[in-house]
Design a protein around this motif. Structure first.
Motif, PDB file in Angstrom:
ATOM      1  N   ALA A  12       0.830  -1.203   0.000  1.00 54.06           N
ATOM      2  CA  ALA A  12       0.000   0.000   0.000  1.00 54.06           C
ATOM      3  C   ALA A  12       0.868   1.259   0.000  1.00 54.06           C
ATOM      4  O   ALA A  12       0.583   2.228  -0.730  1.00 54.06           O
ATOM      5  CB  ALA A  12      -0.929  -0.008   1.211  1.00 54.06           C
ATOM      6  N   ALA A  13       1.943   1.251   0.778  1.00 50.62           N
ATOM      7  CA  ALA A  13       2.851   2.400   0.799  1.00 50.62           C
ATOM      8  C   ALA A  13       3.514   2.585  -0.560  1.00 50.62           C
ATOM      9  O   ALA A  13       3.653   3.716  -1.051  1.00 50.62           O
ATOM     10  CB  ALA A  13       3.903   2.207   1.887  1.00 50.62           C
ATOM     11  N   GLY A  14       3.901   1.510  -1.181  1.00 54.52           N
ATOM     12  CA  GLY A  14       4.534   1.591  -2.495  1.00 54.52           C
ATOM     13  C   GLY A  14       3.579   2.130  -3.548  1.00 54.52           C
ATOM     14  O   GLY A  14       3.972   2.940  -4.407  1.00 54.52           O
ATOM     15  N   LEU A  15       2.321   1.712  -3.490  1.00 54.00           N
ATOM     16  CA  LEU A  15       1.335   2.229  -4.448  1.00 54.00           C
ATOM     17  C   LEU A  15       1.062   3.715  -4.208  1.00 54.00           C
ATOM     18  O   LEU A  15       0.845   4.475  -5.154  1.00 54.00           O
ATOM     19  CB  LEU A  15       0.041   1.416  -4.370  1.00 54.00           C
ATOM     20  CG  LEU A  15       0.140   0.007  -4.954  1.00 54.00           C
ATOM     21  CD1 LEU A  15      -1.137  -0.773  -4.678  1.00 54.00           C
ATOM     22  CD2 LEU A  15       0.438   0.054  -6.435  1.00 54.00           C
ATOM     23  N   GLY A  16       1.112   4.141  -2.950  1.00 56.58           N
ATOM     24  CA  GLY A  16       0.964   5.568  -2.650  1.00 56.58           C
ATOM     25  C   GLY A  16       2.107   6.379  -3.220  1.00 56.58           C
ATOM     26  O   GLY A  16       1.902   7.457  -3.810  1.00 56.58           O
ATOM     27  N   ILE A  17       3.315   5.872  -3.079  1.00 56.81           N
ATOM     28  CA  ILE A  17       4.493   6.555  -3.638  1.00 56.81           C
ATOM     29  C   ILE A  17       4.406   6.579  -5.156  1.00 56.81           C
ATOM     30  O   ILE A  17       4.753   7.579  -5.801  1.00 56.81           O
ATOM     31  CB  ILE A  17       5.791   5.879  -3.148  1.00 56.81           C
ATOM     32  CG1 ILE A  17       5.956   6.092  -1.650  1.00 56.81           C
ATOM     33  CG2 ILE A  17       7.005   6.420  -3.904  1.00 56.81           C
ATOM     34  CD1 ILE A  17       7.063   5.283  -1.026  1.00 56.81           C
ATOM     35  N   ILE A  20       2.003   9.385  -6.152  1.00 59.30           N
ATOM     36  CA  ILE A  20       2.635  10.709  -6.034  1.00 59.30           C
ATOM     37  C   ILE A  20       3.609  10.935  -7.190  1.00 59.30           C
ATOM     38  O   ILE A  20       3.675  12.027  -7.766  1.00 59.30           O
ATOM     39  CB  ILE A  20       3.346  10.841  -4.672  1.00 59.30           C
ATOM     40  CG1 ILE A  20       2.305  10.869  -3.547  1.00 59.30           C
ATOM     41  CG2 ILE A  20       4.217  12.094  -4.621  1.00 59.30           C
ATOM     42  CD1 ILE A  20       2.911  10.763  -2.155  1.00 59.30           C
ATOM     43  N   THR A  21       4.350   9.915  -7.552  1.00 60.54           N
ATOM     44  CA  THR A  21       5.309  10.028  -8.656  1.00 60.54           C
ATOM     45  C   THR A  21       4.580  10.261  -9.972  1.00 60.54           C
ATOM     46  O   THR A  21       5.020  11.061 -10.803  1.00 60.54           O
ATOM     47  CB  THR A  21       6.172   8.748  -8.740  1.00 60.54           C
ATOM     48  OG1 THR A  21       6.763   8.501  -7.468  1.00 60.54           O
ATOM     49  CG2 THR A  21       7.279   8.906  -9.759  1.00 60.54           C
ATOM     50  N   ALA A  22       3.444   9.606 -10.173  1.00 67.14           N
ATOM     51  CA  ALA A  22       2.662   9.808 -11.397  1.00 67.14           C
ATOM     52  C   ALA A  22       2.069  11.208 -11.426  1.00 67.14           C
ATOM     53  O   ALA A  22       1.968  11.832 -12.494  1.00 67.14           O
ATOM     54  CB  ALA A  22       1.563   8.762 -11.486  1.00 67.14           C
ATOM     55  N   TYR A  23       1.682  11.753 -10.271  1.00 67.99           N
ATOM     56  CA  TYR A  23       1.147  13.109 -10.188  1.00 67.99           C
ATOM     57  C   TYR A  23       2.203  14.132 -10.618  1.00 67.99           C
ATOM     58  O   TYR A  23       1.879  15.167 -11.173  1.00 67.99           O
ATOM     59  CB  TYR A  23       0.672  13.376  -8.754  1.00 67.99           C
ATOM     60  CG  TYR A  23       0.123  14.760  -8.548  1.00 67.99           C
ATOM     61  CD1 TYR A  23      -1.141  15.100  -9.034  1.00 67.99           C
ATOM     62  CD2 TYR A  23       0.865  15.723  -7.881  1.00 67.99           C
ATOM     63  CE1 TYR A  23      -1.650  16.373  -8.848  1.00 67.99           C
ATOM     64  CE2 TYR A  23       0.363  16.993  -7.696  1.00 67.99           C
ATOM     65  CZ  TYR A  23      -0.895  17.325  -8.179  1.00 67.99           C
ATOM     66  OH  TYR A  23      -1.387  18.589  -7.998  1.00 67.99           O
ATOM     67  N   ARG A  24       3.477  13.804 -10.388  1.00 64.70           N
ATOM     68  CA  ARG A  24       4.582  14.694 -10.781  1.00 64.70           C
ATOM     69  C   ARG A  24       5.004  14.481 -12.231  1.00 64.70           C
ATOM     70  O   ARG A  24       6.066  14.929 -12.641  1.00 64.70           O
ATOM     71  CB  ARG A  24       5.779  14.468  -9.862  1.00 64.70           C
ATOM     72  CG  ARG A  24       5.508  14.893  -8.453  1.00 64.70           C
ATOM     73  CD  ARG A  24       6.720  14.693  -7.606  1.00 64.70           C
ATOM     74  NE  ARG A  24       6.453  15.108  -6.239  1.00 64.70           N
ATOM     75  CZ  ARG A  24       7.241  14.854  -5.229  1.00 64.70           C
ATOM     76  NH1 ARG A  24       8.354  14.165  -5.423  1.00 64.70           N
ATOM     77  NH2 ARG A  24       6.926  15.265  -4.034  1.00 64.70           N
ATOM     78  N   PHE A  27       5.811   9.230 -15.282  1.00 62.82           N
ATOM     79  CA  PHE A  27       5.002   8.028 -15.444  1.00 62.82           C
ATOM     80  C   PHE A  27       5.829   6.748 -15.515  1.00 62.82           C
ATOM     81  O   PHE A  27       5.396   5.710 -15.015  1.00 62.82           O
ATOM     82  CB  PHE A  27       4.110   8.168 -16.675  1.00 62.82           C
ATOM     83  CG  PHE A  27       3.143   9.308 -16.571  1.00 62.82           C
ATOM     84  CD1 PHE A  27       2.111   9.262 -15.654  1.00 62.82           C
ATOM     85  CD2 PHE A  27       3.278  10.425 -17.370  1.00 62.82           C
ATOM     86  CE1 PHE A  27       1.220  10.310 -15.532  1.00 62.82           C
ATOM     87  CE2 PHE A  27       2.400  11.472 -17.259  1.00 62.82           C
ATOM     88  CZ  PHE A  27       1.365  11.432 -16.346  1.00 62.82           C
ATOM     89  N   LEU A  28       6.990   6.819 -16.146  1.00 64.70           N
ATOM     90  CA  LEU A  28       7.827   5.617 -16.253  1.00 64.70           C
ATOM     91  C   LEU A  28       8.293   5.166 -14.869  1.00 64.70           C
ATOM     92  O   LEU A  28       8.209   3.979 -14.523  1.00 64.70           O
ATOM     93  CB  LEU A  28       9.022   5.898 -17.167  1.00 64.70           C
ATOM     94  CG  LEU A  28       9.893   4.706 -17.518  1.00 64.70           C
ATOM     95  CD1 LEU A  28       9.087   3.671 -18.286  1.00 64.70           C
ATOM     96  CD2 LEU A  28      11.087   5.145 -18.343  1.00 64.70           C
ATOM     97  N   ALA A  29       8.748   6.114 -14.065  1.00 64.91           N
ATOM     98  CA  ALA A  29       9.187   5.776 -12.709  1.00 64.91           C
ATOM     99  C   ALA A  29       8.008   5.318 -11.862  1.00 64.91           C
ATOM    100  O   ALA A  29       8.136   4.393 -11.041  1.00 64.91           O
ATOM    101  CB  ALA A  29       9.865   6.980 -12.066  1.00 64.91           C
ATOM    102  N   ALA A  30       6.840   5.942 -12.040  1.00 64.13           N
ATOM    103  CA  ALA A  30       5.655   5.549 -11.276  1.00 64.13           C
ATOM    104  C   ALA A  30       5.241   4.117 -11.602  1.00 64.13           C
ATOM    105  O   ALA A  30       4.861   3.347 -10.703  1.00 64.13           O
ATOM    106  CB  ALA A  30       4.508   6.513 -11.568  1.00 64.13           C
TER     107      ALA A  30
END
Length: 154
Positions: A12-17, A20-24, A27-30
């Motif tokens: 769950a923590a990883g999906l939250g991170i 946040i990464t996709a919001y920035r 997308f590839l890193a997310a």
């Protein structure tokens, strides 16, 4: 049960991170973070986590690992002793034959003491080696080079 809860929390923590990464706009890193965060939940669902926790908490499994470690240690010790100087029967027999002079080709292992340009006989091994020749006089150092240059017309 505790291992499954921890794996779910990590996912769950990883999906939250990842969100946040996709919001920035990364997308590839997310996507990569989301893939890593789904692995613990997948392991829980396949039963691998339960199997591993059963292995960790059983004393007989640890005794088995201990025996494997002991076998590996004994194997590596015997290899180290063998490489350091432990000799086999065949090696001892060859060493005795060499000390008696029964070698198959005694001259094959002896290094040549003459240069390739001379045709003198090789010196026996029992004679002491000659001292190296003294350095040539300063004027004679370049005589070979001068001869080569003259040969080529330079």
């Amino acid at each position: 049960m505790l291992a499954e809860t921890i794996c779910s929390a990590v996912s769950a923590a990883g999906l939250g991170i990842a969100a946040i990464t996709a919001y920035r706009k990364r997308f590839l890193a997310a996507t990569r973070i989301a893939a890593y965060s789904l692995v613990p939940v997948g392991l829980v669902m396949t039963g691998v986590v339960e199997w591993l926790s059963d292995i960790v908490f059983k004393p007989s499994v640890w005794l088995g690992f201990g025996l494997l470690a002991l076998a590996w240690l004994l194997f590596m010790t015997t290899r180290a002793v063998e490489r350091r100087g432990g000799s086999t029967r065949k090696e001892r027999k060859a060493a005795r034959a060499a000390s008696r002079g029964d070698a198959v080709a005694p001259a094959a292992s002896a290094p040549s003491l003459t240069s390739a340009s001379t045709t003198a006989r090789p010196q026996p091994q029992s004679q002491p080696k000659k001292k190296p020749q003294q350095a040539a006089a300063p004027g004679e150092d370049f005589s070979d080079i001068e001869a080569i240059l003259k040969k080529h017309g330079i």
